[in-house]
Write a protein that holds these residues in place. Structure first.
Motif, mmCIF file in Angstrom:
data_model
loop_
_atom_site.group_PDB
_atom_site.id
_atom_site.type_symbol
_atom_site.label_atom_id
_atom_site.label_comp_id
_atom_site.label_asym_id
_atom_site.label_seq_id
_atom_site.Cartn_x
_atom_site.Cartn_y
_atom_site.Cartn_z
ATOM 1 N N GLN A 5 0.731 -1.146 -0.013
ATOM 2 C CA GLN A 5 0.224 -0.032 0.002
ATOM 3 C C GLN A 5 0.870 1.347 0.067
ATOM 4 O O GLN A 5 0.604 2.307 -0.664
ATOM 5 N N TYR A 49 -17.406 13.655 -2.025
ATOM 6 C CA TYR A 49 -17.474 12.620 -1.052
ATOM 7 C C TYR A 49 -18.817 12.282 -0.268
ATOM 8 O O TYR A 49 -19.061 11.165 0.207
ATOM 9 N N HIS A 150 -8.586 0.396 -8.607
ATOM 10 C CA HIS A 150 -9.554 -0.392 -7.602
ATOM 11 C C HIS A 150 -9.544 -1.586 -7.665
ATOM 12 O O HIS A 150 -10.397 -2.658 -7.661
ATOM 13 N N ARG A 165 -10.460 -6.080 3.803
ATOM 14 C CA ARG A 165 -10.032 -4.610 3.336
ATOM 15 C C ARG A 165 -9.864 -4.506 1.757
ATOM 16 O O ARG A 165 -10.149 -3.373 1.430
ATOM 17 N N TRP A 168 -13.305 -4.284 0.305
ATOM 18 C CA TRP A 168 -14.014 -3.013 0.551
ATOM 19 C C TRP A 168 -13.328 -1.922 -0.426
ATOM 20 O O TRP A 168 -13.929 -0.950 -0.823
ATOM 21 N N HIS A 169 -12.070 -1.822 -0.494
ATOM 22 C CA HIS A 169 -11.443 -0.961 -1.204
ATOM 23 C C HIS A 169 -12.037 -1.100 -2.787
ATOM 24 O O HIS A 169 -12.036 -0.095 -3.340
ATOM 25 N N PHE A 172 -15.683 -0.140 -2.819
ATOM 26 C CA PHE A 172 -16.253 1.538 -2.277
ATOM 27 C C PHE A 172 -15.160 2.318 -1.793
ATOM 28 O O PHE A 172 -15.268 3.596 -2.146
ATOM 29 N N GLY A 173 -14.187 1.848 -1.171
ATOM 30 C CA GLY A 173 -13.238 2.695 -0.515
ATOM 31 C C GLY A 173 -12.170 3.367 -1.554
ATOM 32 O O GLY A 173 -11.799 4.632 -1.167
ATOM 33 N N TRP A 174 -11.887 2.981 -2.774
ATOM 34 C CA TRP A 174 -10.996 3.542 -3.502
ATOM 35 C C TRP A 174 -11.375 4.946 -3.912
ATOM 36 O O TRP A 174 -10.915 5.635 -4.380
ATOM 37 N N LYS A 175 -12.842 5.285 -4.043
ATOM 38 C CA LYS A 175 -13.496 6.632 -4.107
ATOM 39 C C LYS A 175 -12.977 7.613 -3.511
ATOM 40 O O LYS A 175 -13.037 8.780 -3.551
ATOM 41 N N TYR A 176 -12.665 7.060 -1.741
ATOM 42 C CA TYR A 176 -12.363 7.979 -1.043
ATOM 43 C C TYR A 176 -10.827 7.952 -0.557
ATOM 44 O O TYR A 176 -10.564 8.595 0.448
ATOM 45 N N ASN A 177 -10.305 7.526 -1.445
ATOM 46 C CA ASN A 177 -8.634 7.213 -1.126
ATOM 47 C C ASN A 177 -7.916 8.189 -1.490
ATOM 48 O O ASN A 177 -8.052 8.434 -2.899
#
Length: 342
Positions: A5, A49, A150, A165, A168-169, A172-177
């Protein structure tokens, strides 16, 4: 394969260029008379966001209300018809339009249909068209490697709860990373659409278009039943339930699931982990033939073998027969044979 990461944004050489993922049109100057694309920053970034969880919450609450309504009175034929119409109208525009037409340019269509597919495809709510195309092209260039926005292989497998994790990434999570948000600039990966004023206008109208996808079924319900109750249940089924199912299908099952599971009959372009999940072919409108897609990303049709069902490919073939689609790309038998695994 694992991915660290901390080094996710290292300057990794591109495995494949945009021209190998999709044919690139000649450079065209942007017309300054029309609204231009603006990268997310400041207040606009925080509005974005807040947008995704808000619209997802509306769809979840509406789906719960739809299920409660079903337990009391079932679902009417009108609501079922509106649900199926919206799912196919928006879904085909998303898969055959946003994905295969705009991101991969695997065929061409007449301009009115091109605009309709862009507008209806934006109703999926995944992202504005310029960002969608840029992210998706980069995804193919770096598929499941460092630099893929993603991938479900984002976090090193040795870290705690890495599988959960990573899912989730990818979902959905990649949009907020903050690392992924700076990866795919439309100025680099979607120059052709930036030079098309209609696409920039549609991109900038994203929020309104998504909201219209909830209003449209309600209006259809009102017209067909003549009652507010009919408009309400049509909103629940054709708007909220449809949106939630399409979000789960596109973001979770395809983006994460088809890169974690499935069969791999072909060597794909970037040697990613893409797999075919045959029983999802119809509900995903063909995209579950994901290994086929990554092996032949420029193909308009994903049913490489005769027994495979590809609803979006059938839709494109129909457009071709009607004369509304041209330059429909298909892999040759020699290309299929060269990439087929024993």
């Amino acid at each position: 394969m694992t991915m660290q990461q901390t080094s996710y944004l290292v300057d990794t050489p591109e495995q494949y260029s945009v021209t190998e993922v999709t044919e690139v049109f000649p450079a065209t100057e942007i017309d300054d008379r029309y609204p231009q694309y603006q990268a997310l920053s400041g207040v606009r970034k925080w509005i974005r966001y807040a947008w995704y969880p808000m619209i997802d919450l509306i769809s979840v609450m509406g789906t719960i209300a739809a299920i409660a309504s079903f337990e009391r009175q079932g679902i009417s034929w009108i609501d079922l018809g509106i649900l199926l119409f919206m799912f196919n109208f928006v879904g085909l525009a998303g898969e055959a339009g946003m994905h295969r037409l705009f991101a991969h340019k695997s065929y061409k269509v007449i301009k009115p249909l091109r605009i309709l597919l862009a507008v209806a495809g934006s109703m999926t709510g995944e992202s504005p068209i310029l960002e969608y195309v840029a992210y998706h092209r980069r995804h193919h260039i770096y598929a499941d490697q460092q630099g893929d926005p993603h991938t479900p292989y984002y976090i090193d497998a040795e870290q705690p709860l890495s599988r959960i994790r990573n899912i989730w990434h990818s979902f959905f999570g990649w949009k907020y990373n903050s690392k992924t948000s700076q990866m795919a600039a439309p100025e680099k990966y979607a120059k052709d659409l930036l030079a098309e004023p209609a696409m920039v206008i549609i991109n900038n109208s994203f929020y309104g278009i998504v909201l219209a996808s909830f209003v449209l079924p309600a209006l259809l319900g009102l017209v067909l039943t003549g009652t507010v109750a009919g408009a309400w249940t049509a909103f629940l089924w054709g708007g909220c339930f449809r949106f939630l199912v399409m979000t789960l299908m596109g973001d979770l099952i395809i983006r994460a699931g088809c890169h974690l599971f499935g069969t791999r009959p072909f060597i794909d372009q970037a040697n990613s982990h893409s797999g075919n999940i045959w029983f999802l072919a119809i509900p995903s409108l063909g995209l579950a033939w994901h290994n086929n897609h990554h092996a032949f990303p420029g193909s308009a049709l994903l049913n490489i073998d005769w027994w495979q069902i590809d609803p979006s490919g059938s839709f494109i073939s129909l457009l071709e027969k009607l004369g509304w689609a041209t330059n429909v790309k298909r892999p040759t038998p020699e290309q299929v044979k060269a990439k087929r695994l024993n």
